[in-house]
Design an enzyme around this catalytic site. Structure first.
Site, PDB file in Angstrom:
ATOM      1  CG  HIS A 143      -1.713   1.199   1.479  1.00 21.13           C
ATOM      2  ND1 HIS A 143      -2.982   1.392   1.107  1.00 21.13           N
ATOM      3  CD2 HIS A 143      -1.386   2.340   2.064  1.00 21.13           C
ATOM      4  CE1 HIS A 143      -3.579   2.659   1.439  1.00 21.13           C
ATOM      5  NE2 HIS A 143      -2.423   3.217   1.900  1.00 21.13           N
ATOM      6  CD  GLU A 144       1.851   3.367   3.702  1.00 17.40           C
ATOM      7  OE1 GLU A 144       2.201   4.589   3.200  1.00 17.40           O
ATOM      8  OE2 GLU A 144       0.819   3.149   4.230  1.00 17.40           O
TER       9      GLU A 144
END
Length: 270
Positions: A143-144
Site C-alpha cells: 500500500h505504501e
C-alpha cells in the site's frame, strides 16, 4: 513597472504550469487516472528532497536509539520489501532501479510510509499491536509503495505549491532554494497532510497486486484493514482517517484481491 510585469508573467507561468501525467501503467487492477502535476515540481526534485527528508528522520531516530534496534525485525521487514520491489516493474519500469531504503523505527506508533523514490520506514508499533503476518505486512508495505509509484507525494506537493503561488514566484525572484521548500513539503505530506480518498484507494489496489505478484496472499489485505478498524475501539489510526469507511474498504480490497488471485497462484507456482 518592468519588474511588476515580470512578476506578473512569472505568476501566470506558475499558475498555468501544470501538466496531466500518467505515472504508472494500469496493471491488472486497472489504475488509469491521469494526475495533474506542477511543472515546478519534477520527479527528480521530489526524489532528492525525499532523500534529504528521510535522512533527517533517520538521524532523529538514531539519536533516540530507535533506528533498527531489533535485527530480527529489520531482517523480516527488508525480506518482505525485497520481494515486493521487483514487482513494481508491473507498474513502472524504472521503479526497481530506485535507490530503495528500508528501515525500522522503534515506536508504539502504528505507522508505515514510503517517501518518493522508495524511502520506506515501518514502525514497530504497527507490527506488535496488530500482530501482523508476513502477508499482512506485505499488504501494508505494498500500500505504501503504491503511494510512491503513483507519485502521490508529488501530486500533493503540486497542490500545495499551487496554493502557495505567491511564495513560489517570490522564491523565483529572490533565489530562495525551491528544493529546501520541497523537503519541508515532503515532511508535511508524509506526517501531517493525509492523502485523498482517491489516492488511498489507488494505493490499496496497487498494494494487493504487488503482494500477489510477490507471492503474498492478497486476501490478507482484508484481515489487515479489519484489524486496523478494530484498533482503538473501531477508530482507525489517524494516518488512515481519510480513507473510505471500513465496510467500503473491505469490499473494495476483497474484490480486487480476488481479481489478482491468478497472479498470486502463478507466483506461488514458480
Amino acid at each position: 513597472m518592468k519588474s511588476r510585469m515580470w512578476f506578473g508573467a512569472l505568476a501566470l507561468a506558475a499558475l498555468c504550469g501544470c501538466q496531466s501525467v500518467e505515472t504508472t501503467q494500469g496493471g491488472a487492477v486497472g489504475i488509469e487516472r491521469r494526475q495533474s502535476m506542477s511543472t515546478l515540481v519534477s520527479s527528480a526534485q521530489m526524489d532528492r528532497s525525499a532523500a534529504e527528508a528521510y535522512a533527517e528522520v533517520l538521524s532523529d531516530a538514531r539519536k533516540k536509539d530507535q533506528l533498527n534496534h531489533d535485527a530480527a525485525q529489520v531482517a523480516r521487514v527488508r525480506a518482505v520489501a525485497n520481494r515486493l520491489i521487483p514487482s513494481t516493474a508491473a507498474f513502472r519500469g524504472d521503479a526497481p532501479g530506485w535507490k530503495w531504503e528500508v528501515n525500522v523505527i522503534s515506536s508504539q506508533e502504528v505507522n508505515a510510509w514510503c517517501m518518493p523514490g522508495g524511502k520506506i520506514a515501518v514502525y514497530t508499533g504497527l507490527m506488535s499491536q496488530l500482530k501482523l503476518t508476513d502477508d499482512e505486512l506485505a499488504a501494508v508495505m505494498g500500500h505504501e509503495i503504491g503511494h510512491a509509484l503513483r507519485e502521490h507525494g508529488r501530486e500533493r506537493a503540486s497542490e500545495q505549491m499551487t496554493q502557495q503561488l505567491g511564495v513560489q514566484v517570490l522564491s523565483i525572484l529572490t533565489g530562495v532554494n525551491l528544493e529546501n521548500q520541497l523537503t519541508n513539503t515532503i515532511m508535511n505530506v508524509t506526517f501531517s497532510l493525509p492523502h485523498s480518498r482517491t489516492q488511498e484507494t489507488e494505493a490499496d489496489r496497487l498494494g494487493v497486486e504487488l503482494a500477489a505478484r510477490s507471492g503474498y496472499d492478497p486476501r490478507a489485505a482484508v484481515s489487515l484493514w479489519q484489524k486496523m478498524g478494530r484498533l482503538g475501539g473501531g477508530k482507525p489510526p489517524e494516518w488512515l482517517s481519510t480513507h473510505p469507511s471500513d465496510q467500503s474498504r473491505t469490499r473494495d480490497v476483497q474484490s480486487y484481491a480476488e481479481r489478482v488471485m491468478p497472479l498470486y497462484e502463478a507466483s506461488r507456482a514458480r
